[in-house]
Design an enzyme around this catalytic site. Structure first.
Site, mmCIF file in Angstrom:
data_model
loop_
_atom_site.group_PDB
_atom_site.id
_atom_site.type_symbol
_atom_site.label_atom_id
_atom_site.label_comp_id
_atom_site.label_asym_id
_atom_site.label_seq_id
_atom_site.Cartn_x
_atom_site.Cartn_y
_atom_site.Cartn_z
ATOM 1 C CD GLU A 1 60.351 60.119 41.807
ATOM 2 O OE1 GLU A 1 61.221 60.521 41.014
ATOM 3 O OE2 GLU A 1 59.147 60.077 41.502
ATOM 4 C CG HIS B 1 61.295 56.914 40.022
ATOM 5 N ND1 HIS B 1 60.012 56.772 40.463
ATOM 6 C CD2 HIS B 1 61.226 57.696 38.914
ATOM 7 C CE1 HIS B 1 59.198 57.432 39.653
ATOM 8 N NE2 HIS B 1 59.915 58.002 38.708
HETATM 9 O O1 LIG Z 1 57.473 57.177 32.993
HETATM 10 P P1 LIG Z 1 58.836 57.262 33.621
HETATM 11 O O2 LIG Z 1 59.934 57.449 32.629
HETATM 12 O O3 LIG Z 1 59.069 56.094 34.539
HETATM 13 O O4 LIG Z 1 58.834 58.551 34.538
HETATM 14 C C1 LIG Z 1 57.887 58.703 35.545
HETATM 15 C C2 LIG Z 1 58.042 60.052 36.229
HETATM 16 O O5 LIG Z 1 59.257 60.061 36.950
HETATM 17 C C3 LIG Z 1 59.410 61.206 37.783
HETATM 18 O O6 LIG Z 1 60.612 61.088 38.490
HETATM 19 C C4 LIG Z 1 59.464 62.432 36.911
HETATM 20 O O7 LIG Z 1 59.599 63.601 37.697
HETATM 21 C C5 LIG Z 1 58.216 62.503 36.064
HETATM 22 O O8 LIG Z 1 58.299 63.633 35.190
HETATM 23 C C6 LIG Z 1 58.029 61.237 35.265
HETATM 24 O O9 LIG Z 1 56.803 61.294 34.566
#
Ligand SMILES: O=P(O)(O)OC[C@H]1O[C@@H](O)[C@H](O)[C@@H](O)[C@@H]1O
Length: 373
Positions: free
Chosen positions: A347, A239
């Site tokens: 990501e 991510h």
């Molecule tokens: O707030 P988190 O759990 O770190 O996620 C952040 C984002 O991560 C992304 O990978 C998702 O596609 C999104 O939907 C999500 O909002």
């Protein structure tokens, strides 16, 4: 080559040695191993053999080793934070919490975005850098083995162990120079999880996550092993929060004609029409079936110059995410509010379906990010 064993390999590695090299790599990720890019530590017989202790540099005769006089990468370990630097100035920082890469500097500049309000005390996944999503992406589906796990699984909110560093000297871009690289390996296994996570996902697994810094790239690679008797399914995603000067000044390239699921439009399916995607609103898309070797490029809108170029191995999905104004304000750990302009998440992952690992099998995948600087 030089190797430094920083701690005794734990149970994770001992179990891996038991199954040895006989494991097959499942078809879904049947990638050819490119030793220079994604050689994982468990495949490295020197790093994890008992002989690694005899290779400590301090015991090494000074006459041996062509690179002995070259400046070496440096490593610091403090408060569960590992930092490695190359003699050429590039550096990487990894928090053991989540094995989250929280900084990557090249040319004196930070390449990753980390929110000013990110929790760095292990109380919440770190908002920024490269959190690792495993074994489920997004909210877990109902009636699935992952259904009681939190969003994005447990890897990003578990305490990993540092398995050690290795470094190597490779021919540089100039024929008379040598480039150094440094690889940091991190491990997570079932026994290291909290009681809550162990109960929610009761599979015997071993993860080895390798973070490799070169003069112009950051590479992250994950190996997943099934060390139990039961099959398990998983998804994985790196991510990556890239730091950018202004969201209106970038375009994301390499997505044209690809199918994507738009999570901002009730997860409907679409086809990308733009050769250079501008981000002008909340964006949360899962692009599918991308050829891993074809780079996704974050380019400058002004002169089309590549700012980041991301290639993958074994990872055919790419999520493009920017929370935009309202979502950014709604996230307690995102700040300042306007910082959504200074980040784009690209990501690399395997999240459209599930990878299934049978007993004793291993899977691996990774990304290589090249920065302009
Ligand atoms: O707030 P988190 O759990 O770190 O996620 C952040 C984002 O991560 C992304 O990978 C998702 O596609 C999104 O939907 C999500 O909002």
């Amino acid at each position: 080559m030089s190797y430094t064993q920083c701690r005794s390999p734990g149970a994770l590695v001992a179990r891996q040695n038991k199954t040895g090299g006989a494991d097959k790599i499942p078809r879904a990720s049947n990638v050819k191993h490119q030793a220079s890019l994604f050689s994982l530590s468990t495949f490295n017989p020197i790093l994890f053999s008992p002989f690694s202790y005899t290779m400590d540099r301090s015991n090494k005769p000074s006459a041996i080793g062509v690179g002995a006089s070259l400046p070496q990468p440096t490593l610091s370990i403090k408060d569960n934070i590992i930092e490695a630097s190359l003699p050429t100035g590039q550096s990487v920082t990894v928090h053991l919490y989540g094995a989250t890469v929280t900084s990557w500097k090249t040319g004196g500049q930070e390449q990753l975005f980390v929110s000013e309000k990110a929790h760095l005390d292990g109380s919440k996944p770190i908002r920024g850098g490269i959190p690792l999503v495993f074994p489920v992406f997004g909210p877990p589906p109902q009636n699935h083995a992952t259904s009681t796990l939190p969003q994005h699984g447990f890897a990003r909110n578990s305490n990993w162990e540092f398995l050690g560093k290795s470094s190597s000297e490779a021919p540089g871009r100039d024929s008379d120079q040598t480039d150094l690289t440094v690889k940091l390996d991190f491990g997570l296994s079932h026994s290291m999880l909290t009681d809550e996570f162990r109960a929610a996902w009761p599979y015997e697994f071993g993860l080895v996550y390798s973070v490799t810094l070169t003069t112009d790239t950051l590479e992250t690679a994950l190996q997943v092993r099934n060390e139990g008797q039961q099959n398990f399914d998983f998804q994985v995603l790196m991510h990556t929060y890239l730091s950018i000067a202004d969201i209106s000044d970038i375009r994301v390239k390499g997505l044209e004609s690809k199918t994507y699921i738009d999570k901002t439009l009730q997860a409907t399916s679409h086809t990308e029409s733009s050769p250079a995607l501008a981000i002008t609103q909340e964006t949360d898309r899962v692009y599918q079936q991308l050829a891993p070797a074809v780079p996704i490029v974050v380019a400058s809108a002004k002169d089309d110059q590549s700012l980041f170029s991301i290639t993958r191995e074994g990872l055919t999905d790419v999520v493009v995410w920017n929370p935009w104004i309202e979502k950014a304000k709604g996230m307690a750990d995102f700040g300042p509010d306007e910082a959504y302009k200074n980040m784009i998440c690209v990501e690399a992952g395997s999240v459209s379906g599930w990878q299934t690992l049978e007993a004793g099998e291993a899977w691996e995948g990774g990304q290589s990010i090249k920065s302009r600087l």
